[in-house]
Design an enzyme around this catalytic site. Structure first.
Site, PDB file in Angstrom:
ATOM      1  CG  ASN A   9      -2.813  -1.806  -3.524  1.00  8.60           C
ATOM      2  OD1 ASN A   9      -3.008  -1.195  -4.589  1.00  8.60           O
ATOM      3  ND2 ASN A   9      -1.646  -2.356  -3.225  1.00  8.60           N
ATOM      4  CE  LYS A  11      -1.752  -6.060  -4.468  1.00  7.42           C
ATOM      5  NZ  LYS A  11      -0.752  -7.005  -4.053  1.00  7.42           N
ATOM      6  CG  HIS A  94       2.537  -1.971  -2.027  1.00  5.65           C
ATOM      7  ND1 HIS A  94       3.033  -3.122  -2.596  1.00  5.65           N
ATOM      8  CD2 HIS A  94       1.364  -2.309  -1.441  1.00  5.65           C
ATOM      9  CE1 HIS A  94       2.173  -4.110  -2.367  1.00  5.65           C
ATOM     10  NE2 HIS A  94       1.163  -3.645  -1.663  1.00  5.65           N
ATOM     11  CD  GLU A  96       2.455  -5.861  -5.129  1.00  2.00           C
ATOM     12  OE1 GLU A  96       1.802  -4.961  -5.686  1.00  2.00           O
ATOM     13  OE2 GLU A  96       1.932  -6.865  -4.614  1.00  2.00           O
ATOM     14  CD  GLU A 166       0.663  -3.985   2.710  1.00  2.44           C
ATOM     15  OE1 GLU A 166      -0.522  -4.298   2.619  1.00  2.44           O
ATOM     16  OE2 GLU A 166       1.361  -3.671   1.732  1.00  2.44           O
ATOM     17  N   GLY A 172      -0.108 -11.269  -1.267  1.00  4.48           N
ATOM     18  CA  GLY A 172      -0.491 -11.985  -2.484  1.00  4.48           C
ATOM     19  C   GLY A 172      -0.149 -13.458  -2.452  1.00  4.48           C
ATOM     20  CB  SER A 212      -2.869 -13.237   2.465  1.00  6.42           C
ATOM     21  OG  SER A 212      -1.929 -13.385   1.423  1.00  6.42           O
TER      22      SER A 212
HETATM   23  C1  PEP Z   1      -1.390  -5.319  -0.754  1.00  3.61           C
HETATM   24  O1  PEP Z   1      -1.365  -5.190  -1.964  1.00  3.61           O
HETATM   25  O2  PEP Z   1      -1.075  -4.364  -0.039  1.00  3.61           O
HETATM   26  C2  PEP Z   1      -1.796  -6.599  -0.189  1.00  3.61           C
HETATM   27  C3  PEP Z   1      -1.790  -6.720   1.103  1.00  3.61           C
HETATM   28  O3  PEP Z   1      -2.166  -7.578  -1.078  1.00  3.61           O
HETATM   29  P1  PEP Z   1      -2.933  -8.947  -0.692  1.00  3.61           P
HETATM   30  O4  PEP Z   1      -4.077  -8.605   0.211  1.00  3.61           O
HETATM   31  O5  PEP Z   1      -3.391  -9.497  -2.015  1.00  3.61           O
HETATM   32  O6  PEP Z   1      -1.943  -9.835  -0.010  1.00  3.61           O
END
Ligand code: PEP
Length: 257
Positions: A9, A11, A94, A96, A166, A172, A212
């Site tokens: 992703n 983003k 997601h 976010e 997630e 993040g 992460s």
């Molecule tokens: C994500 O954006 O779905 C995500 C898991 O981000 P990160 O790996 O940076 O935590």
């Protein structure tokens, strides 16, 4: 044996010119039959990424989709538009989007319907916040989110969905769930899917962990029996880190067969 999926992703990162270079590096390092590799650029880089991926086994995905095929929905993008741009996958719900843009369980379900209608493979994100985990509400939150996702799902190929667990507190933040925490959540989700959609769908549905994931922690997470891949944010922006995660996924196929 479920084929692992590693989805990046990007983003709101990677402009069109950078996308060409990142895809070039990924093509050189990550093409493998053992893993379904997907990249999800921002909308303005989809066309360039699609061109750069021509002839590649790496799939293209978008980061969101509207439920209507067209209309007065400023700033949104529809499933037919994504198909036209070369997408085969789309991330839906997601955290976010849920946190910053008012996405709800109901809109997630509507977006999912559009993706399925237009034969885009949805990567539907669910997961609890830190406050919810600390209040021992993780299972209740997952049940609520899953209930919304699988509303009116008769007639779907439920096993064809991809779900991404997630935990919001891991996204993040550099603080990933432990392999045991991820496995517990994935097992819970698979059992829930088995009850709702039947054992066959639960057996084939791919459950990704996201939060992460890095070159350093990927192997431990991916080795878990119910972790079928990863949705990767930050580490997907660097070809070497993303490649290491893809290789870790390929290595687990030997262990899990
Ligand atoms: C994500 O954006 O779905 C995500 C898991 O981000 P990160 O790996 O940076 O935590």
């Amino acid at each position: 044996m479920r084929k692992p999926v590693i989805a990046g992703n990007w983003k709101m990162h990677v402009r069109a010119q950078e996308a060409t270079e990142l895809v070039r590096q990924l093509r050189a390092a990550c093409e493998t039959d053992a893993v379904e590799v997907v990249v999800c650029p921002p909308s303005t880089s989809l066309a360039t990424a699609h061109e750069a991926l021509r002839g590649s086994s790496i799939g293209l995905g978008a980061q969101n989709v509207h439920w209507e095929p067209q209309g007065a929905f400023t700033g949104e993008i529809s499933a037919p538009m994504l198909v036209e741009a070369g997408c085969r996958y789309v991330i839906i719900g997601h955290s976010e989007r849920r946190q910053h843009f008012g996405e709800t369980d109901a809109t997630v379900r509507k977006r999912l319907g559009a993706a399925l209608t237009h034969h885009l493979t949805p990567i539907v994100c669910i997961g609890e916040t830190l406050a919810e985990r600390e209040a021992n509400q993780t299972w209740a939150v997952l049940e609520r989110q899953l209930g919304a996702v699988f509303t009116d799902c008769a007639g779907w190929d439920c096993g064809g969905l991809i779900l991404a667990y997630e935990p919001v507190w891991a996204i993040g933040t550099g603080r990933n769930a432990t392999p045991e925490q991820a496995q517990d959540a994935h097992q819970f989700i698979r059992q829930w899917v088995a009850k709702r959609c039947g054992a066959a769908a639960a057996h084939v549905i791919r459950l990704l962990y996201g939060g992460s994931v890095s070159a350093g922690n990927a192997a431990g997470l991916l080795q878990q029996p119910d972790v079928d891949g990863a949705l990767v944010g930050g580490a997907s922006l660097k070809a070497d880190a993303f490649t290491a995660i893809v290789r870790a996924a390929a290595d687990t196929t030997a262990v899990k067969t």
